[in-house]
Design an enzyme around this catalytic site. Structure first.
Site, PDB file in Angstrom:
ATOM      1  N   GLU A 256       0.881  -1.095  -0.149  1.00 42.15           N
ATOM      2  CA  GLU A 256       0.071   0.089  -0.013  1.00 42.15           C
ATOM      3  C   GLU A 256       1.059   1.222   0.058  1.00 42.15           C
ATOM      4  O   GLU A 256       1.561   1.557   0.943  1.00 42.15           O
ATOM      5  CB  GLU A 256      -0.852   0.003   1.366  1.00 42.15           C
ATOM      6  CG  GLU A 256      -1.686  -1.331   1.428  1.00 42.15           C
ATOM      7  CD  GLU A 256      -2.876  -1.170   0.392  1.00 42.15           C
ATOM      8  OE1 GLU A 256      -3.117  -0.456  -0.442  1.00 42.15           O
ATOM      9  OE2 GLU A 256      -3.441  -2.290   0.281  1.00 42.15           O
ATOM     10  N   CYS A 295      -3.113   8.349   3.827  1.00 38.70           N
ATOM     11  CA  CYS A 295      -2.897   7.832   2.438  1.00 38.70           C
ATOM     12  C   CYS A 295      -3.983   8.095   1.479  1.00 38.70           C
ATOM     13  O   CYS A 295      -4.043   8.294   0.374  1.00 38.70           O
ATOM     14  CB  CYS A 295      -2.572   6.525   2.461  1.00 38.70           C
ATOM     15  SG  CYS A 295      -3.783   5.511   3.448  1.00 38.70           S
TER      16      CYS A 295
HETATM   17  P1  NAP Z   1       8.315   4.707   4.505  1.00 40.62           P
HETATM   18  O1  NAP Z   1       9.620   5.459   4.776  1.00 40.62           O
HETATM   19  O2  NAP Z   1       8.294   3.861   3.097  1.00 40.62           O
HETATM   20  O3  NAP Z   1       8.456   3.928   5.732  1.00 40.62           O
HETATM   21  C1  NAP Z   1       7.221   2.688   6.160  1.00 40.62           C
HETATM   22  C2  NAP Z   1       7.736   1.499   6.939  1.00 40.62           C
HETATM   23  O4  NAP Z   1       9.126   1.018   5.894  1.00 40.62           O
HETATM   24  C3  NAP Z   1       8.516   2.034   8.086  1.00 40.62           C
HETATM   25  O5  NAP Z   1       8.163   0.909   8.903  1.00 40.62           O
HETATM   26  C4  NAP Z   1       9.920   1.763   7.946  1.00 40.62           C
HETATM   27  O6  NAP Z   1      10.665   1.597   9.117  1.00 40.62           O
HETATM   28  C5  NAP Z   1      10.035   0.762   6.892  1.00 40.62           C
HETATM   29  N1  NAP Z   1      11.137   0.737   6.033  1.00 40.62           N
HETATM   30  C6  NAP Z   1      12.280   1.715   5.720  1.00 40.62           C
HETATM   31  N2  NAP Z   1      13.181   1.295   4.928  1.00 40.62           N
HETATM   32  C7  NAP Z   1      12.722  -0.155   4.634  1.00 40.62           C
HETATM   33  C8  NAP Z   1      13.611  -1.056   3.955  1.00 40.62           C
HETATM   34  N3  NAP Z   1      14.502  -0.954   3.362  1.00 40.62           N
HETATM   35  N4  NAP Z   1      12.824  -2.331   4.117  1.00 40.62           N
HETATM   36  C9  NAP Z   1      12.022  -2.774   4.811  1.00 40.62           C
HETATM   37  N5  NAP Z   1      11.221  -1.689   5.526  1.00 40.62           N
HETATM   38  C10 NAP Z   1      11.666  -0.222   5.377  1.00 40.62           C
HETATM   39  O7  NAP Z   1       7.003   5.559   4.402  1.00 40.62           O
HETATM   40  P2  NAP Z   1       6.476   6.523   5.570  1.00 40.62           P
HETATM   41  O8  NAP Z   1       7.185   7.688   5.420  1.00 40.62           O
HETATM   42  O9  NAP Z   1       6.499   5.658   6.988  1.00 40.62           O
HETATM   43  O10 NAP Z   1       5.018   6.767   5.251  1.00 40.62           O
HETATM   44  C11 NAP Z   1       4.588   7.562   4.489  1.00 40.62           C
HETATM   45  C12 NAP Z   1       4.097   7.162   3.211  1.00 40.62           C
HETATM   46  O11 NAP Z   1       3.188   6.037   3.354  1.00 40.62           O
HETATM   47  C13 NAP Z   1       3.299   7.987   2.361  1.00 40.62           C
HETATM   48  O12 NAP Z   1       3.741   8.436   0.970  1.00 40.62           O
HETATM   49  C14 NAP Z   1       1.833   7.579   2.404  1.00 40.62           C
HETATM   50  O13 NAP Z   1       1.156   7.943   1.258  1.00 40.62           O
HETATM   51  C15 NAP Z   1       2.232   6.121   2.328  1.00 40.62           C
HETATM   52  N6  NAP Z   1       0.862   5.632   3.105  1.00 40.62           N
HETATM   53  C16 NAP Z   1       0.195   4.836   2.213  1.00 40.62           C
HETATM   54  C17 NAP Z   1      -0.903   4.218   2.867  1.00 40.62           C
HETATM   55  C18 NAP Z   1      -1.796   3.044   2.037  1.00 40.62           C
HETATM   56  O14 NAP Z   1      -2.569   2.514   2.834  1.00 40.62           O
HETATM   57  N7  NAP Z   1      -1.633   3.051   0.972  1.00 40.62           N
HETATM   58  C19 NAP Z   1      -1.137   4.263   4.278  1.00 40.62           C
HETATM   59  C20 NAP Z   1      -0.539   5.081   4.930  1.00 40.62           C
HETATM   60  C21 NAP Z   1       0.636   5.743   4.239  1.00 40.62           C
HETATM   61  P3  NAP Z   1      11.459   2.890   9.859  1.00 40.62           P
HETATM   62  O15 NAP Z   1      10.270   3.625  10.312  1.00 40.62           O
HETATM   63  O16 NAP Z   1      12.103   2.236  11.040  1.00 40.62           O
HETATM   64  O17 NAP Z   1      12.386   3.581   8.993  1.00 40.62           O
END
Ligand code: NAP
Length: 517
Positions: A256, A295
């Site tokens: 997602e 999101c």
């Molecule tokens: P993110 O930086 O991609 O992080 C998401 C998760 O992935 C965190 O738990 C992060 O851990 C982990 N992560 C980071 N690097 C990773 C890797 N190399 N391998 C595996 N996991 C890894 O995203 P975010 O900044 O938290 O979230 C914001 C984005 O999420 C926005 O763009 C939003 O649109 C999207 N979003 C989408 C939905 C949906 O349902 N479609 C819902 C909510 C948000 P750490 O925090 O420990 O780095």
């Protein structure tokens, strides 16, 4: 200073070193740290597979449902505490904190009810049995059985409690143990929720693990029976999909990701009408709720040219109902961004949009956010949506949206929405059935969900931002290509569909009793 632990192999364990810091985004004060360094994640996954999987698979759907109902109650009993933690660590007002915390308990409860409906079986029949040859003897039946691995859940920072609960609900009901990892920056509500789940005494041994902090080498230990369900940025989704272990072992991945959700206002909608007021009310909410850090928030709005000025007028008035400030301050209806580190990202994104659009309402925030990650709503206008690719590509994850003109033709509106290359949700505001019909079928291939807004639901609509457990959540392309929730559909991610062939009486004897009427 609180050092957050992880719950692995049925024990709370602390990682080595200081780890990453978690902050109160309203004050910048450090709240806790979380480290996963040195934790044996291979052993944690192995324990979940060996101990948690068999325990859950031995339970019927009704028993797994009762477990989810119990977990929902355990969280709800500490609602006030969870709301306070949510506000402190994610900068949300009380009302916006409820969105996360109550969303978590409601989703667990909804899947608890579904478990009761599915009854005493342990697997699902998928469709009717099929006659395979000339004789009715040779028969086929699709079944869905729980996978034998671990459901690895990696969540985004904006819904720490709901993200944990909605994924866990589907995996547990399907019969898979869970390892849940929240985004580190806002892990406090998820950490407390995890403690409450463990303290409830309801969890079968090995069924639940919680990794608090960096993902470490977790993905290196995945097996073909494991599932990764990820929510977060498109960039991280790409990294997970391309991870060598995921590629080599064909590990199932559901993503997602971010999306540029849209609203379309039909040419029949007149300012001042019920449908117009619904549109403005829902758009204001989408901009301001959780400071636009959903999101499902609406990033692009398409209206006939003549409606742009009336819309701006309505938005100025409507957004005045969302005074922004520190979330616990009297009268504040829009809190801060969820983490201090979001401030420069949102600021930079708004600056990029300002380079190609007019800033019609609000102003790009100054400074570095060190005094609080507060951003006021900003509404942009882009007069040339086809000639401005950036408005369809750049998701500013904050209180921002862009208004754009279109001719009033449903086909054209559908093409413009499709420039976002896949969204979680789109909303069509119109009371003209012919227009709505044409637009719906233009929007449906590009969106996981379409809300038809109009005067008939003006009093009832929950708006596009609310994800309901009965309906699927996820969208094609840019939105990640995933599918979560949607009632029973949400279980499919955690189950293998197997076509069983054999003699009809044998199949009926072996499989017939699965799903209860
Ligand atoms: P993110 O930086 O991609 O992080 C998401 C998760 O992935 C965190 O738990 C992060 O851990 C982990 N992560 C980071 N690097 C990773 C890797 N190399 N391998 C595996 N996991 C890894 O995203 P975010 O900044 O938290 O979230 C914001 C984005 O999420 C926005 O763009 C939003 O649109 C999207 N979003 C989408 C939905 C949906 O349902 N479609 C819902 C909510 C948000 P750490 O925090 O420990 O780095």
């Amino acid at each position: 200073m609180t050092e957050l632990s992880s719950y692995l192999e049925d024990q709370w364990r602390r990682g080595e070193g200081r780890g990453a810091a978690l902050y109160d985004p309203a004050t910048g004060a450090e709240l806790a740290t979380a480290s996963t360094a040195g934790l044996d994640l291979a052993a944690a996954l192995d324990h979940a597979r060996r101990v948690g999987g068999p325990a859950l698979r031995a339970m019927s759907f009704a028993e797994r449902g009762a477990l989810l109902t119990g977990l929902s109650k355990a969280l709800h009993a500490k609602r006030d505490e969870l709301l306070e933690i949510s506000t402190r660590n994610t900068g949300t007002t009380l009302k916006d904190s409820k969105f996360d915390i109550d969303g978590a308990t409601a989703t667990l409860a909804a899947y608890g009810d579904l478990g009761a409906e599915l009854g005493e079986g342990t697997f699902l029949l998928d469709g009717e049995g099929l006659q395979l040859g000339r004789s009715p003897r040779f028969h086929g039946q699709h079944v869905q059985v729980p996978l034998r691995g671990v459901a690895v859940h990696i969540n985004a920072f904006n819904f720490p409690a709901w993200g944990l609960a909605e994924k866990l609900a589907c995996a547990f009901l399907a019969g898979m143990p869970v390892l849940s990892k929240p985004a580190t920056g806002t892990a406090l509500p998820a950490h407390r929720a995890a403690e409450l789940l463990v303290e409830s005494g309801l969890l079968p041994p090995g069924s639940f693990s919680f990794l608090c902090g960096s993902v470490g080498d977790l993905l290196d230990h995945l097996t073909p029976q494991d599932v990764v369900a990820f929510t977060g940025s498109a960039a991280t989704a790409r990294k997970i999909r391309a991870h060598p272990r995921v590629v080599e072992r064909s590990v199932r991945v559901n993503a997602e990701a971010d999306s540029l959700n849209a609203m379309v206002v039909g040419p029949d909608v007149e300012p001042g009408s019920d449908t117009w007021d619904l549109f403005l009310r829902e758009l204001c909410r989408e901009i301001a709720q959780k400071s636009g850090q959903k999101c499902t928030a609406t990033r692009r709005v398409f209206l006939p040219e003549a409606l742009i000025e009336p819309a701006l007028e309505g938005l100025r008035e409507g957004l005045a109902d969302y005074p922004a400030g520190p979330p616990t301050e009297e009268g504040v209806r829009m809190g801060t961004l969820a983490t201090p580190s979001q401030f420069p990202d949102v600021q930079a994104g708004m600056q990029q949009l300002a380079g190609v659009c007019e800033v019609a309402i609000g102003a790009i925030p100054d400074g570095d956010g060190s005094g609080g990650a507060l951003v006021e709503p900003v509404v942009f206008v882009c007069r040339d949506p086809r000639g401005t690719p950036l408005v369809h590509e750049l998701e500013v994850f904050g209180p921002a949206t862009t208004l754009m003109p279109y001719s009033g033709d449903a086909l054209e509106a559908g093409e413009l929405v499709a420039l976002g290359e896949g969204c979680l949700v789109a909303t069509a505001y119109s009371d003209d059935l012919a227009f709505s019909r044409e637009l719906l079928f233009e929007l449906a291939p590009w969106n996981g969900r379409v809300l038809l807004g109009g005067k008939r639901i003006a009093e009832h609509s929950t708006g596009p931002g609310v994800v309901l457990p009965q309906l699927v959540h996820g969208g094609p392309g840019r939105a990640g290509g995933g599918l979560e929730l949607g009632g029973e559909r949400g279980l499919a991610l955690y189950m293998q569909t197997c076509a069983v062939q054999g003699a009809r009486p044998v199949l009926e004897k072996l499989l017939g009793s699965s799903k209860k009427d």
